[in-house]
Every structure is written in structure tokens, then in C-alpha cells.
Write an enzyme that holds these catalytic residues in place. Structure first.
Site, PDB file in Angstrom:
ATOM      1  N   LYS A  13      41.875  52.499  36.141  1.00 28.21           N
ATOM      2  CA  LYS A  13      42.926  53.505  35.952  1.00 28.21           C
ATOM      3  C   LYS A  13      44.301  52.945  36.320  1.00 28.21           C
ATOM      4  O   LYS A  13      45.279  53.195  35.627  1.00 28.21           O
ATOM      5  CB  LYS A  13      42.651  54.760  36.797  1.00 28.21           C
ATOM      6  N   ARG A  88      41.081  66.157  41.981  1.00 28.77           N
ATOM      7  CA  ARG A  88      39.825  65.503  42.387  1.00 28.77           C
ATOM      8  C   ARG A  88      38.637  66.443  42.259  1.00 28.77           C
ATOM      9  O   ARG A  88      37.497  66.001  42.284  1.00 28.77           O
ATOM     10  CB  ARG A  88      39.912  65.042  43.853  1.00 28.77           C
ATOM     11  N   ARG A 127      33.691  40.045  43.380  1.00 30.48           N
ATOM     12  CA  ARG A 127      35.090  39.898  43.788  1.00 30.48           C
ATOM     13  C   ARG A 127      35.168  39.644  45.297  1.00 30.48           C
ATOM     14  O   ARG A 127      35.944  38.810  45.757  1.00 30.48           O
ATOM     15  CB  ARG A 127      35.867  41.164  43.400  1.00 30.48           C
ATOM     16  N   ARG A 139      39.287  43.024  51.235  1.00 27.78           N
ATOM     17  CA  ARG A 139      39.789  44.383  51.429  1.00 27.78           C
ATOM     18  C   ARG A 139      38.634  45.301  51.799  1.00 27.78           C
ATOM     19  O   ARG A 139      37.544  45.183  51.246  1.00 27.78           O
ATOM     20  CB  ARG A 139      40.406  44.896  50.114  1.00 27.78           C
ATOM     21  N   ARG A 150      32.404  55.491  48.062  1.00 28.65           N
ATOM     22  CA  ARG A 150      33.472  56.065  47.226  1.00 28.65           C
ATOM     23  C   ARG A 150      32.920  56.527  45.873  1.00 28.65           C
ATOM     24  O   ARG A 150      33.326  57.560  45.351  1.00 28.65           O
ATOM     25  CB  ARG A 150      34.590  55.031  47.018  1.00 28.65           C
TER      26      ARG A 150
END
Length: 200
Positions: A13, A88, A127, A139, A150
Site C-alpha cells: 500500500k 480499520r 527480508r 526492524r 499484525r
């Protein structure tokens, strides 16, 4: 042109938002940024949000919708905007609809990037491995465990928006697993129709 982008974390996105901003010259509105700006500006809704955040609470849907309502009145959003990360939940979507209706504004399109969750998890794990191999810090959001949490939250809270917007006829579903440029091409093709309608 007023657009909502849907899709789980990692669906692309952010990348597509940047390209839409560049192409159509409309701002991308992130609720987090808007909240911080409203708090810093000391607007009535910002002060309300600040009090809630300082007490460790979650900002209510009414407050978030109030912040969006103030933000879309600014001059750069007059020609349209992209909402990313909001709504959301179906409740937030209904509150947003009611607020836009009061302003006499209608959404142009809702674009959902469909992705394969298993492939997404694999992509995130890869990644994280590559980042760690380069000796760079990974991260927190990029660890497979956090990412899975998530994704679960998205599935429970946000995925139902797909049906909500499908009923309004605004929903356009794009395969987010295609190459980035192909996704952009299909997104621009969908949005181009709405830009022409708005211009006519």
C-alpha cells in the site's frame, strides 16, 4: 478523487500510495501523522486525543473521524485524498461514511490489494534474514512473529471491510502478488476512470 487503500501489512500500500500521490497530486493521509499534527497544533480534537493518549488509552473512532474531518478541509485535500490505514474496522467505515455525507463528499474508489499470506510471511522472513546477514538491525515489524500477529489482527478487524465496500460498488480488487509495476499499472487504470468522471 477520494480513495481508500486496503490490504494486509506488506501488501504494498505504501509503495502504491507514493505513486498515486505523484500521478494525481493528491495527499496521502495517515491517521498516525494526522493525530500527531492535530496534537501539535492544539486543535480541539487534537487536545482531546492528547488527553486520551497521555492516560494510555486508545483514541476513539469519533475522535479519529473528527481529525480526518478537519484534515480534509485543508486546501491540499480539496481535489481529493488517499486514506491509508483508516478505516480499520466496519464501525470506523460507517462513521467515516456518515461524516463524508454530512460534508456532501463521496468516496471515489476503494482499492484492495489481495495477497497470499503464506508468500508474504516468506517474503518478510527472507527480508529479515538478508538484513541480519548484512549486519544491520532487523526492524521489529519485520520479524516473522510480529508480522504474523499484525496479519492476524488485520484478518479479524480489517478484512471484513472488503464485503462492506463490495456492497457499495466502490471496491476494486487487485492482485498484489504481481510485480510492483504491474500492480501500479492496474491501480492507475482503475483510478484513471474515476479521475475522468471527476473531471467531466
Amino acid at each position: 478523487m477520494r480513495i481508500i487503500l486496503l490490504g494486509p501489512p506488506g501488501a504494498g500500500k505504501g509503495t502504491q500510495s507514493e505513486r498515486i500521490v505523484e500521478r494525481f497530486g493528491i495527499p496521502q493521509l495517515s491517521t498516525g501523522d494526522m493525530l500527531r499534527a492535530a496534537v501539535a497544533a492544539g486543535t480541539p480534537v487534537g487536545l482531546e486525543a492528547k488527553a486520551v493518549m497521555e492516560s494510555g488509552g486508545l483514541v476513539s473512532d469519533t475522535t479519529v473521524v473528527g481529525i480526518v474531518a478537519d484534515r480534509i478541509e485543508e486546501s491540499d485535500a480539496k481535489r481529493g485524498f488517499i486514506l491509508d490505514g483508516f478505516p480499520r474496522t466496519v464501525e470506523q467505515a460507517a462513521a467515516l461514511d456518515a461524516m463524508l455525507a454530512r460534508k456532501g463528499i463521496a468516496l471515489s474508489a476503494v482499492v484492495e490489494f489481495k495477497v497470499d499470506e503464506t508468500a508474504l510471511l516468506g517474503r518478510i522472513a527472507k527480508r529479515a534474514e538478508e538484513t541480519a546477514a548484512r549486519g544491520q538491525p532487523v526492524r521489529k515489524d519485520d520479524t516473522p512473529e510480529v508480522f504474523k500477529t499484525r496479519l492476524d489482527a488485520y484478518r479479524k478487524q480489517t478484512a471484513p471491510l472488503s464485503d462492506y465496500y463490495a456492497k457499495t460498488g466502490l471496491l476494486h480488487v487487485i492482485d498484489g502478488m504481481q510485480p510492483i509495476d504491474t500492480v501500479t499499472q492496474k491501480t492507475m487504470s482503475v483510478l484513471g476512470q474515476h479521475a475522468e468522471t471527476a473531471a467531466s
